[in-house]
Scaffold this motif. Structure first.
Motif, PDB file in Angstrom:
ATOM      1  N   LEU A 210      22.247  19.779 -86.428  1.00  0.00           N
ATOM      2  CA  LEU A 210      23.084  21.076 -86.807  1.00  0.00           C
ATOM      3  C   LEU A 210      24.453  21.061 -86.032  1.00  0.00           C
ATOM      4  N   PRO A 211      25.376  21.166 -86.584  1.00  0.00           N
ATOM      5  CA  PRO A 211      26.697  21.441 -85.662  1.00  0.00           C
ATOM      6  C   PRO A 211      26.245  22.648 -84.605  1.00  0.00           C
ATOM      7  N   PHE A 212      26.832  22.540 -83.345  1.00  0.00           N
ATOM      8  CA  PHE A 212      26.384  23.501 -82.243  1.00  0.00           C
ATOM      9  C   PHE A 212      27.691  23.619 -81.547  1.00  0.00           C
ATOM     10  N   ARG A 213      28.028  25.012 -81.026  1.00  0.00           N
ATOM     11  CA  ARG A 213      28.906  25.379 -79.999  1.00  0.00           C
ATOM     12  C   ARG A 213      28.579  25.974 -78.980  1.00  0.00           C
ATOM     13  N   THR A 214      29.329  26.417 -77.959  1.00  0.00           N
ATOM     14  CA  THR A 214      28.899  26.995 -76.908  1.00  0.00           C
ATOM     15  C   THR A 214      29.961  27.880 -76.386  1.00  0.00           C
ATOM     16  N   VAL A 215      29.631  28.830 -75.589  1.00  0.00           N
ATOM     17  CA  VAL A 215      30.474  29.838 -74.739  1.00  0.00           C
ATOM     18  C   VAL A 215      30.790  29.236 -73.535  1.00  0.00           C
ATOM     19  N   PRO A 216      32.084  29.758 -73.161  1.00  0.00           N
ATOM     20  CA  PRO A 216      32.483  29.201 -71.953  1.00  0.00           C
ATOM     21  C   PRO A 216      31.737  29.218 -70.493  1.00  0.00           C
TER      22      PRO A 216
END
Length: 598
Positions: A210-216
């Protein structure tokens, strides 16, 4: 609400004999109003009411009751006031003040921030801590994505709910649980994770498909480079950047605040970040000497917009031009000079020894001598780990520049300090932007050797440690930054490919091209003869300098200057190998062939 809470509490105790108004109520209203003002309750925003607001209301109700009790005692010796009323009043007031705020907040969130049931993207949040809870509230408010669950390794949270969203299990089950809840995206909300933890989480996310993102990261939020609610792609810095370094900011600020500072090469990767850090710490005047017109223009525009209160002078010139350097020092009168101007690209400098010596060695001598004449307080040379046992022209010239600074230590009022560190992630001309461009084109990604390793740190961290080393130096020191563990370039390439959602050697091939002239399989921080010791800072080491004959050095530098004017590169290579015995230009081709055969 205060009036109503008092009436309700009184009637609960004495249902028949309580009037709707009495003189005692003036005392109640006045005392409670003063407490509300003191606790700041009037400044709260109902739109963002939360548990801290309820705690503040409870505190105001409690202190208000104490103030009312004191006021009633002075007014009527508490005649006719029941203790039961004083017990019930703060509880009722808490409900009357807290409930409307929470109802209003819920209504606003439901009206403007509630999830839309059509076309929304289902997401799993990895991390059920404070960051995950804050991210959940932001997502609900902004109506961007629909959170369907949390994953967290804390077993005590399993089965619990955060704002109605369940904690489903551990992060190691991300692939299985994502399929069960039909998640379409993963959001990593672990800003305080170590790099090893982040690498594990990213590998699990990549395994889910799955695509994933993160918080800074927390340090990016604190330093103003990112906002917390901003979701971003995982960058290679998140995996390879080292742990946050604790700095003695008091000492750094004391050394820089109100000072006049000059930075050479201020438009480059390290120089520009040094300028940002220095300006942020409140210097009186910042002077930038840069030979690239475009780089100078770019950093000037950025600094004038970000730091309007700092006096900024931008001078176009070469740090090796004696007239330009004297003009800069006499005009700006700097107290601190950071010499970051240098040529650093190893393969490019291999056949161009004249330019490498002229810019990295002779320019350092010109600037250092000018600092002595102008009584500059501190001269800091930005050096490289390639200066240790150098196998290339770039490393040898940086080592010779170190020798120049060490030889001048103690000559006058200027403190000469040298700081040595390794590769900087995403700096101009480094491997990261090269790999990024190669991946964008679909490959191949070129790695010179499967076993080649390098030390890496981020640009801000390198510059912050440079500033810290400046506060430690008393003159003549050679500091080396603790670079952590070396990283295989092959691993770097594989991770950068995976972070784009592609598979190494399937979607993007990795090709091994062989070591280039002057390139080593691994870098070192110290020479065998430089016995090193700890400093006050755990990430900065002090190397013991080797004895240097000053008169012979001056004569060699004069010969190098004459050879440079004649464009005599043979003589320059001879002088370079004389003063940096570890560098053997005649053995370079043999070393490369041996590495290739290995």
């Amino acid at each position: 609400m205060v009036w109503l809470a008092w009436i309700i509490a009184s009637r609960l105790r004495e249902p028949r004999d309580v009037p709707w108004w009495s003189e005692a109520l003036w005392v109640v209203l006045a005392a409670q109003a003063m407490v509300f003002w003191w606790t700041g309750l009037y400044r709260g925003l109902w739109r963002f009411a939360s548990l801290p607001d309820l705690w503040n209301i409870a505190r105001a109700a409690l202190f208000g009751t104490l103030a009312i009790t004191l006021g009633m005692f002075l007014f009527s010796r508490l005649e006719g006031v029941s203790r039961g009323v004083l017990f019930l009043y703060p509880l009722i007031l808490l409900v009357l003040l807290g409930a409307p705020r929470l109802i209003y907040r819920y209504w606003k969130d439901s009206r403007y921030g509630g999830p839309s049931r059509s076309g929304e993207r289902r997401v799993l949040i990895l991390g059920a801590g404070r960051a995950g809870e804050t991210l959940l509230r932001e997502l609900k408010r902004e109506n961007r994505l629909r959170p369907v669950g949390f994953l967290d390794d804390n077993r005590a949270l399993r089965g619990s709910r955060i704002h109605g969203v369940p904690v489903l299990g551990g992060i190691d089950r991300v692939g299985e649980l994502a399929r069960e809840v039909a998640a379409e995206m993963l959001l990593i909300a672990i800003p305080g994770a170590s790099n090893q933890q982040m690498q594990r989480v990213v590998e699990l996310c990549e395994g889910s498909g799955l695509p994933f993102r993160t918080v800074p990261r927390l340090r990016d939020v604190v330093e103003g480079r990112s906002s917390f609610s901003e979701l971003k792609e995982v960058a290679i810095e998140d995996l390879l950047g080292r742990e946050p370094v604790e700095l003695d900011w008091s000492a750094i600020r004391l050394a820089l605040s109100g000072k006049r500072v000059l930075v050479t090469g201020g438009g480059g990767s390290i120089g520009s970040e040094l300028c940002r850090q220095v300006a942020r710490l409140g210097v009186e005047r910042l002077t930038i000497l840069e030979q690239s017109e475009y780089n100078l223009y770019r950093i000037e525009q950025e600094l004038r917009a970000a730091f309007p209160d700092v006096l900024i002078d931008c001078l176009l010139g070469d740090a090796g031009d004696a007239a330009s350097v004297d003009h800069a020092l006499s005009t700006a009168r700097p107290q601190l000079v950071f010499h970051a101007a240098a040529y650093k690209h190893v393969p490019l400098l291999q056949p161009q020894v004249r330019e490498a010596v002229r810019n990295n060695v002779l320019a350092t001598q010109v600037l250092a001598l000018a600092c002595l004449r102008h009584k500059v307080e501190c001269f800091l040379l930005v050096s490289s780990d390639k200066a240790v046992n150098p196998a290339n022209v770039m490393g040898a010239t940086k080592r010779w520049a170190e020798i120049v600074c060490q030889a001048l230590a103690g000559e006058g009022e200027t403190r000469f300090v040298t700081v040595r560190f390794g590769n900087v992630l995403d700096s101009a001309g480094s491997v990261v932007p090269l790999f990024r461009e190669q991946i964008r084109r679909g490959g191949p990604v070129t790695v010179t050797h499967p076993e080649i390793t390098r030390y890496f740190m981020t640009i801000p961290e390198a510059c912050q440690l440079i500033l810290q080393a400046m506060t430690l130096g008393e003159g003549g020191e050679l500091f080396a930054l603790d670079m952590g563990e070396p990283v295989r370039i092959r691993y770097l390439a594989e991770q950068m490919i995976l972070l784009t959602g592609k598979v190494p050697d399937h979607d993007v091939p990795i090709v091994y091209t062989g070591l280039r002239p002057g390139e080593k399989l691994f870098e070192e921080i110290f020479h065998a003869q430089e016995s090193y010791e700890h400093t006050r800072h755990p990430k900065i080491w002090l190397a013991q300098g080797r004895p240097l004959p000053r008169a012979a050095l001056d004569a060699a530098l004069h010969q190098a200057r004459q050879a440079s004017l004649r464009f005599d590169e043979v003589e320059l290579r001879r002088l370079l190998s004389d003063w940096v015995p570890e560098y053997r230009p005649e053995a370079e081709s043999q070393v490369v062939s041996l590495h290739r055969s290995a």
